[in-house]
Design an enzyme around this catalytic site. Sequence first.
Site, PDB file in Angstrom:
ATOM      1  N   LEU A 177       2.120  15.976 -32.565  1.00  0.00           N
ATOM      2  CA  LEU A 177       3.105  16.212 -31.504  1.00  0.00           C
ATOM      3  C   LEU A 177       3.565  14.895 -30.890  1.00  0.00           C
ATOM      4  O   LEU A 177       4.677  14.811 -30.364  1.00  0.00           O
ATOM      5  CB  LEU A 177       2.517  17.096 -30.385  1.00  0.00           C
ATOM      6  CG  LEU A 177       1.924  18.453 -30.780  1.00  0.00           C
ATOM      7  CD1 LEU A 177       1.663  19.288 -29.531  1.00  0.00           C
ATOM      8  CD2 LEU A 177       2.821  19.197 -31.745  1.00  0.00           C
ATOM      9  N   GLU A 218       0.339  11.624 -23.673  1.00  0.00           N
ATOM     10  CA  GLU A 218       0.503  10.372 -24.413  1.00  0.00           C
ATOM     11  C   GLU A 218       0.705   9.177 -23.481  1.00  0.00           C
ATOM     12  O   GLU A 218       0.211   8.076 -23.754  1.00  0.00           O
ATOM     13  CB  GLU A 218       1.671  10.482 -25.404  1.00  0.00           C
ATOM     14  CG  GLU A 218       1.520  11.576 -26.453  1.00  0.00           C
ATOM     15  CD  GLU A 218       0.265  11.442 -27.303  1.00  0.00           C
ATOM     16  OE1 GLU A 218      -0.338  10.355 -27.331  1.00  0.00           O
ATOM     17  OE2 GLU A 218      -0.121  12.435 -27.946  1.00  0.00           O
ATOM     18  N   ASP A 239     -15.200   8.858 -22.732  1.00  0.00           N
ATOM     19  CA  ASP A 239     -13.847   8.461 -22.360  1.00  0.00           C
ATOM     20  C   ASP A 239     -13.883   7.360 -21.309  1.00  0.00           C
ATOM     21  O   ASP A 239     -12.856   7.005 -20.742  1.00  0.00           O
ATOM     22  CB  ASP A 239     -13.038   9.660 -21.860  1.00  0.00           C
ATOM     23  CG  ASP A 239     -13.610  10.290 -20.601  1.00  0.00           C
ATOM     24  OD1 ASP A 239     -14.720   9.903 -20.178  1.00  0.00           O
ATOM     25  OD2 ASP A 239     -12.946  11.187 -20.029  1.00  0.00           O
ATOM     26  N   VAL A 241     -15.023   7.376 -18.347  1.00  0.00           N
ATOM     27  CA  VAL A 241     -14.713   7.859 -16.993  1.00  0.00           C
ATOM     28  C   VAL A 241     -15.903   8.675 -16.503  1.00  0.00           C
ATOM     29  O   VAL A 241     -16.365   9.590 -17.192  1.00  0.00           O
ATOM     30  CB  VAL A 241     -13.430   8.720 -16.972  1.00  0.00           C
ATOM     31  CG1 VAL A 241     -13.187   9.288 -15.586  1.00  0.00           C
ATOM     32  CG2 VAL A 241     -12.227   7.894 -17.427  1.00  0.00           C
TER      33      VAL A 241
END
Length: 457
Positions: A177, A218, A239, A241
């Site tokens: 996508l 994105e 990630d 985080v």
Amino acid sequence: MADDATGQTPPHRTCGTMQVHYQLVEENPSFRVALGDLEHRTEDFVSRRALARTTGGTLTVPVVVHVLYKTDAQKISKAQVDSQIAALNRDYSLQNADKSKTPSVWSSLPTDTGVRFTLASHDGAGASTTGVTYTQTTVDTFAADDSMKATATGGIDPWPSDKFLNIWVCNMGMNPLGYAQFPLGPAATDGVVIDLKCFGTSGTAIAPFNMGRTAVHEVGHWFNLRHIWGDIEDCSGTDFVADTPNAQHPNFGKPHFPHVSCSNGPNGDMFVNYMDYVDDDSMVMFTAGQVARMHATLDGPRASVVGKAAASSSSTGGGAFPGSSDSSAAGSSDSSFDSSSDDSSSDSSSDSSSDDSSSDSSSDSSSESSSTDSSSDLSSDSSSSEDSSSDSSSDDSSSDSSSDSPSSDDSSSDSSSEDSSSDSSLDSSSSDDSSGSVDSSADPGSSDSSDTTGGGI
């Protein structure tokens, strides 16, 4: 809408960012090293300066959207572009009404990023522009190989990446996508790519990817956010985080709470996060920790895009990632926390395409230590979110010339109204009148750029 514009809807979200990233670091080993250094600096920023950073007001990112089309059905309207800018501002300002879908156990975490987006009003040479270029191509379907980012391979060269967020919209057959480039990569390929069937909230956008959230996801990568599960399937991924639970896999479709993996019960995976793979109507928030990470990027390698001087650093500077032989990268905004960023030429006609590699290697050499607790520092004071209204007027120029774009009065998205605690979502469903589409594929450094619009840099 014609079949060549819409095509088949894939069974679930896909993102090509890591696939392209692994290929890029294999081709440019020093990019891998630079990212490892950036990870340490990000951790330092998050741990020591996140609270102070939230008091600095909003930062505005000027955007140029490069529309690539082969058929008239693929030539999306200015109104559809405006709807995407509105969607970015809605979600990055926490003005999305569907944030109420956040499970109560995480209700304190959704955070206004303090970042807003506007279509550029001037190009790299200072000429007036709508912030949208149109380029007709002979390419049927672009692959996730950066070929759409160079005129030589059927696409269009970026505008200076130290001044603009470049977004290419083209037909990729929804496979994937979209994808983005992390900070510190080559300027010639820096930016975000979105399939035209997932871009904006009207026109060619199709369900379940028609709320503009492929770009929200994105652009998160462009700000150096990683996928919520860390792109490793054995529960060892991160990630970077602290306030996002560890997860084993991406979540797809419309999951039900809780979905437990990697011993993260009882609350399970944070599948409502924009950096997961769920449908557009199921992703609704960034956490405070993710926002701190974004601002580390805006304080460093992407500082010049928002008109800031990068934080000083002892690391290598000069623009591109260390050791790059790509002269077009010399003016990248991705200077390694160095304030001396030179303007890059937008005339890079080199073939920047790389082989489409779906490597699953996880050797990204980013620091293994996860970002420290900044979620409370970064104010879950999400009620100070801003209204990000957008004027989605359509572009009424009738000329289709490829090197000259007469002026029009399309306005870009304006997101300046502050301190609204309203839950109301922005109405980004613009009319899809594509009759005014204008080819503006001229050199962005020339005065032959696209139409005038308000509210840019």
